[in-house]
Design a protein around this motif. Sequence first.
Motif, PDB file in Angstrom:
ATOM      1  N   ASP A 120       0.870  -1.181   0.000  1.00  0.00           N
ATOM      2  CA  ASP A 120       0.000   0.000   0.000  1.00  0.00           C
ATOM      3  C   ASP A 120       0.906   1.230   0.000  1.00  0.00           C
ATOM      4  OD1 ASP A 120      -1.999   1.850   0.270  1.00  0.00           O
ATOM      5  OD2 ASP A 120      -2.580   1.271   2.305  1.00  0.00           O
ATOM      6  N   VAL A 165       1.334   6.785  -0.210  1.00  0.00           N
ATOM      7  CA  VAL A 165       0.707   7.679   0.774  1.00  0.00           C
ATOM      8  C   VAL A 165       1.377   9.047   0.641  1.00  0.00           C
ATOM      9  CG1 VAL A 165       0.253   8.118   3.224  1.00  0.00           C
ATOM     10  CG2 VAL A 165       0.252   5.764   2.351  1.00  0.00           C
ATOM     11  N   ASP A 174      -9.451  10.209   0.009  1.00  0.00           N
ATOM     12  CA  ASP A 174      -9.534   9.281  -1.130  1.00  0.00           C
ATOM     13  C   ASP A 174      -8.520   8.145  -0.974  1.00  0.00           C
ATOM     14  OD1 ASP A 174     -11.511  10.805  -2.258  1.00  0.00           O
ATOM     15  OD2 ASP A 174     -10.120  12.016  -3.450  1.00  0.00           O
ATOM     16  N   LYS A 175      -7.320   8.509  -0.550  1.00  0.00           N
ATOM     17  CA  LYS A 175      -6.285   7.483  -0.329  1.00  0.00           C
ATOM     18  C   LYS A 175      -6.714   6.564   0.816  1.00  0.00           C
ATOM     19  CE  LYS A 175      -2.422   5.275  -0.443  1.00  0.00           C
ATOM     20  NZ  LYS A 175      -2.284   4.205  -1.431  1.00  0.00           N
ATOM     21  N   PRO A 181      -2.027  13.002   3.990  1.00  0.00           N
ATOM     22  CA  PRO A 181      -2.836  11.952   3.339  1.00  0.00           C
ATOM     23  C   PRO A 181      -4.305  12.346   3.201  1.00  0.00           C
ATOM     24  CG  PRO A 181      -2.078  11.258   5.531  1.00  0.00           C
ATOM     25  CD  PRO A 181      -1.373  12.518   5.203  1.00  0.00           C
ATOM     26  N   THR A 182      -4.881  11.892   2.088  1.00  0.00           N
ATOM     27  CA  THR A 182      -6.237  12.334   1.750  1.00  0.00           C
ATOM     28  C   THR A 182      -7.276  11.256   2.082  1.00  0.00           C
ATOM     29  OG1 THR A 182      -6.095  11.391  -0.460  1.00  0.00           O
ATOM     30  CG2 THR A 182      -5.370  13.684  -0.206  1.00  0.00           C
ATOM     31  N   GLU A 188      -8.863   3.898  -0.431  1.00  0.00           N
ATOM     32  CA  GLU A 188      -8.068   2.903  -1.152  1.00  0.00           C
ATOM     33  C   GLU A 188      -7.449   1.912  -0.173  1.00  0.00           C
ATOM     34  OE1 GLU A 188      -5.915   5.545  -4.228  1.00  0.00           O
ATOM     35  OE2 GLU A 188      -4.512   3.914  -3.740  1.00  0.00           O
ATOM     36  N   TYR A 225      -2.030   7.832   8.511  1.00  0.00           N
ATOM     37  CA  TYR A 225      -2.881   7.122   7.544  1.00  0.00           C
ATOM     38  C   TYR A 225      -3.174   5.698   8.020  1.00  0.00           C
ATOM     39  CZ  TYR A 225      -3.609   4.432   3.200  1.00  0.00           C
ATOM     40  OH  TYR A 225      -4.075   3.568   2.230  1.00  0.00           O
TER      41      TYR A 225
END
Length: 405
Positions: free
Chosen positions: A66, A69, A76-77, A73-74, A80, A104
């Motif tokens: 993953d 990042v 949207d991420k 960090p958003t 995911e 995150y």
Amino acid sequence: MRGSFTYCNPTKLYFGKNALQKLADELGKYGPNVQLIYGGGSIKKNGIYDEVVEVLTSCGKNVFEDGGVMPNPTVDKLREGVAIARENNVDLLLAVGGGSCCDYAKAVSVSVNCDDDPWEKYYIRFEEPDCEIIPVGCVLTMVGTGSEMNGGSVITNHETKQKIGHVFGENVMPKFTVLNPMYTLSVPHYQMVAGIYDIFNHICEQYFSGADDNTTDYLCEGLMKSVIHSSRIANKDPEDYEARSNLMWTATWALNTLLGKGKTTDWMVHMLGQAAGAYTDATHGMTLAAVSLPYYRHLVNSAVDGASGPLGEACIAKFARFAREVWGVPAAGLGGEEFSEEEIAFAGLDAMEGWMKELGLVMNLTDLGVTEDMLEGIADSTPILKGGYKVLTREEVIEILRQSL
Ligand code: NZQ
Ligand code: ZN
């Protein structure tokens, strides 16, 4: 100290040049599926990725990548990352990177088994998790945020132009963190000094509050002196292991919940900085550097004008104490004339400004991409907190932002 509190920090730390050797012991405590979280690729260039993957492989783990990042960090991420964890029945989230990866990982950990929308639940409604939480471990590669030993998780939503932090409890804090100062040597100078100022400001946010005699304030002064000392060495010679290791350790203590105990704490610099960050995606520590001095000078000026309310006197006394204890501002001039408390307070802030410039920090919001027309919107995104020496009005927020341009 007058406050009451509960203190517990469950994160186990492994510190030093060989700290990664302990990763295998920790991995043995979790199931086979590990989500390997990392940023934009720095760990592939400096070799940390290979070292970590070797340990994971030798422990027989199934690794689910993953990467990507981003700094800040958003949401949207986050979505995911949640999908990766769900698809692969992940047993451990291993963040290898700076505060962004650690933050995150914590956001993913509370979202995998959550039926609600995580942004709405944790970052808008500020609810606590009521689902199973996936454990998080960290291998830190950049110092500043303290995310390696706290429950903080800051997520940015570009759509709504909001950058919001949720401080989760003990159950979300990393189970363990590997702290090898050698890993931080490849951090670019810009990020290194931003991280240094982030450490310093975390201490300030907790120090500049309250009117009581509090042990924490003495700890803060010691930590601030250590940051100033080591930052000057690291600024000249980023390869200096001793300075970088002190900065790593200080960053952890600056924001691992210890210093805030028994205090109201302020955090307005972070609110202003994060709101500016939501509009510009600028580096976190630089946003703090840009707004700090206008804010602190505003606090002292308001106290001197009698506009601060009941904490005005404590405000001047605390900034004067900061000047004396941290910056060595003398009580009298060379001719023997005694300085007033407010003169000492302002002299301390001048000394702090000198140090910030010496490090090469960005000292204004304009250089970070903020323009006059954004100020109203940034002010709307700035929560006004009540723990510091003055509760700001919206007009004061705009004025401080304007002075930070
Ligand atoms: O993404 P990669 O390629 O890894 O590059 C990163 C990134 O570009 C790079 N970097 C990290 N380690 C490196 C390295 N480059 C070379 N060598 C290395 N060893 O540095 C850049 C910045 O990394 P990032 O993780 O974004 O920095 P930081 O640790 O300052 O984290 C910032 C995030 O943490 C939040 C901030 O708001 C921001 O979103 N914060 C979290 C807090 C908490 N958990 O309590 C409190 C803080 O106040 C802060 O708000
Ligand atoms: Zn910070």
